[in-house]
Design an enzyme around this catalytic site. Structure first.
Site, PDB file in Angstrom:
ATOM      1  N   HIS A   1      24.949  26.143  -2.172  1.00 33.76           N
ATOM      2  CA  HIS A   1      25.447  26.239  -1.177  1.00 33.76           C
ATOM      3  C   HIS A   1      25.702  24.840  -0.500  1.00 33.76           C
ATOM      4  O   HIS A   1      25.066  23.944  -0.280  1.00 33.76           O
ATOM      5  CB  HIS A   1      24.485  26.703   0.096  1.00 33.76           C
ATOM      6  CG  HIS A   1      24.746  27.041   1.499  1.00 33.76           C
ATOM      7  ND1 HIS A   1      24.892  28.174   2.044  1.00 33.76           N
ATOM      8  CD2 HIS A   1      25.157  26.182   2.346  1.00 33.76           C
ATOM      9  CE1 HIS A   1      25.187  28.139   3.416  1.00 33.76           C
ATOM     10  NE2 HIS A   1      25.375  26.989   3.576  1.00 33.76           N
TER      11      HIS A   1
ATOM     12  N   HIS B   1      19.418  29.837   4.327  1.00 28.74           N
ATOM     13  CA  HIS B   1      18.636  28.765   4.795  1.00 28.74           C
ATOM     14  C   HIS B   1      17.172  29.245   5.306  1.00 28.74           C
ATOM     15  O   HIS B   1      16.715  28.739   6.209  1.00 28.74           O
ATOM     16  CB  HIS B   1      19.132  27.890   5.792  1.00 28.74           C
ATOM     17  CG  HIS B   1      20.502  27.196   5.324  1.00 28.74           C
ATOM     18  ND1 HIS B   1      20.830  26.846   4.211  1.00 28.74           N
ATOM     19  CD2 HIS B   1      21.788  27.074   6.266  1.00 28.74           C
ATOM     20  CE1 HIS B   1      22.076  26.187   4.059  1.00 28.74           C
ATOM     21  NE2 HIS B   1      22.460  26.393   5.466  1.00 28.74           N
TER      22      HIS B   1
ATOM     23  N   ASP C   1      23.403  22.168   0.894  1.00 28.09           N
ATOM     24  CA  ASP C   1      23.862  22.306   2.206  1.00 28.09           C
ATOM     25  C   ASP C   1      24.624  20.934   2.668  1.00 28.09           C
ATOM     26  O   ASP C   1      24.931  20.757   3.700  1.00 28.09           O
ATOM     27  CB  ASP C   1      22.694  22.502   3.186  1.00 28.09           C
ATOM     28  CG  ASP C   1      23.438  22.821   4.699  1.00 28.09           C
ATOM     29  OD1 ASP C   1      24.269  23.568   4.752  1.00 28.09           O
ATOM     30  OD2 ASP C   1      22.456  22.632   5.741  1.00 28.09           O
TER      31      ASP C   1
END
Length: 298
Positions: A30, A187, A254
Site C-alpha cells: 500500500h 489500515h 502508506d
C-alpha cells in the site's frame, strides 16, 4: 473560483535502514504516488494538495527498505484520473502493481487494458454518514455492480477504504463478494486506538478475517494512534488480527503518508521495524510480506 487545499507535508527524505532485512520477495502492499504536478495535475475538489511524490522516489524507497515490489493505490489528490498510476506501471512493470479508482464513466471493458499494464483491482470508499462533504471521496460499493463481471473474470481485488462505524452494516455484503473475488480492507479500519479492540467495527473485521472472507492491511498504525513514534496503543489491533488469521494480512508503508503533520511524520524504516517487532514469527512475516501479496497481485 475554487481554492486548492494547502500543500501537506512530504515524507521523511531518507528513512532509516530497517534493523531486520525483510524476506526476499517482500512487497509493500500500500503506497501512493503523486505527480509530478506539471505532468499529472491534481484533481479539482481534492481533499489535500501533496508535494510531488513521483514513481522514481517510490522505487528509491523500496530499494532503501530492501523491498522487492510495491502495490500503488490511487490517491485522492488525483481523483479519478489514473494517468500517473498507469504511467508508473509502464515504467516499472516487473516491480509494480496497482489499485485504481474510477467512477461509472469508464467502460467495464477498459479494465482489461488496465490489467495488461498491471492494475489488479479497484478501490471503493465507504464513509461514515457524517463524512466531510465537498471533495472527491472516491466511489462507494454501489459502483461495483457495473464492474463486477469483468473484475471477477480478471481475478481482481475489491479494495475498500471503510470507516469503522460503517463496517457492521456491510460485512455480510463483503462476505458475499469474497466468494467471487478477494476483498481487502485498508489500515486496520483506522479505528481510533482509544476505542480498543472491542469496537463493533473492529470486531466485525476480526470475524471477516477469521473466516477468510476478507484480507486487511496491517498498515498505517499512525492513523489509529496518538502515541507517536512507536504507536503502542495500536499494537493490540495488529496482534488481534495476527491471531485471527495471518493468511489474510498484508502490510504497506502508506507512503508518502498523506495529511500527517511534519512534526509527527513517520519514518518508513521505523514502520517496517514496528511490523517486524509486532510480527515475531518469521513464517508469519513471510506470509504477510511475500506469499499473500504475490497471490493477490502477481
Amino acid at each position: 473560483m475554487s481554492t486548492a487545499p494547502a500543500r501537506i507535508a512530504g515524507p521523511v527524505a531518507l528513512p532509516r535502514l530497517p534493523h531486520t532485512a525483510p524476506p526476499p520477495g517482500a512487497v509493500d502492499a500500500h503506497a501512493h504516488i503523486f505527480g509530478p504536478e506539471a505532468r499529472f495535475p491534481f484533481a479539482e475538489g481534492r481533499g489535500y494538495t501533496p508535494p510531488d511524490a513521483p514513481v522514481e522516489a517510490y522505487l528509491a524507497l523500496l530499494d532503501r527498505l530492501g523491498l522487492s515490489r510495491g502495490v500503488l493505490v490511487q490517491g485522492n489528490a488525483h481523483g479519478y484520473d489514473n494517468a500517473a498510476l498507469l504511467d508508473a506501471l509502464e515504467r516499472a512493470p516487473d516491480r509494480l502493481r496497482a489499485i485504481a479508482i474510477t467512477d461509472a464513466r469508464v467502460a467495464p471493458e477498459a479494465l482489461r487494458d488496465w490489467h495488461r499494464l498491471g492494475v489488479r483491482g479497484l478501490r471503493f470508499h465507504e464513509h461514515a454518514p457524517d463524512a466531510r462533504p465537498g471533495y472527491v471521496q472516491g466511489v462507494g460499493l454501489e459502483v461495483l455492480k457495473r464492474f463486477r463481471p469483468v473484475m471477477r473474470d480478471l481475478g481482481w481485488v475489491v479494495q475498500v477504504f471503510c470507516h469503522h462505524r460503517r463496517l457492521p452494516a456491510i460485512a455480510a455484503e463483503l462476505s458475499g463478494i469474497s466468494r467471487e473475488m478477494p476483498v481487502v480492507l485498508d489500515h486496520m479500519l483506522m479505528v481510533p486506538a482509544a476505542l480498543g479492540i472491542a469496537d463493533p467495527g473492529f470486531q466485525a473485521l476480526l470475524r471477516l478475517v477469521g473466516e477468510g472472507a476478507a484480507h486487511v492491511k496491517v498498515s498505517a498504525p499512525y492513523r489509529l494512534s496518538t502515541a507517536f513514534p512507536d504507536y503502542a496503543d495500536a499494537q493490540p489491533f495488529h496482534a488481534a488480527l495476527l491471531a485471527a488469521n495471518p493468511d489474510r494480512l498484508l502490510w504497506g508503508t502508506d507512503w508518502p503518508h498523506t495529511s500527517i503533520p511534519a512534526a509527527t511524520m513517520p519514518d518508513d524504516g521505523a514502520l517496517l521495524d514496528l511490523f517486524t517487532d509486532w510480527t515475531p514469527r518469521p513464517e508469519d512475516r513471510a506470509r504477510i510480506l511475500v506469499g499473500t501479496p504475490a497471490r493477490l497481485f502477481w
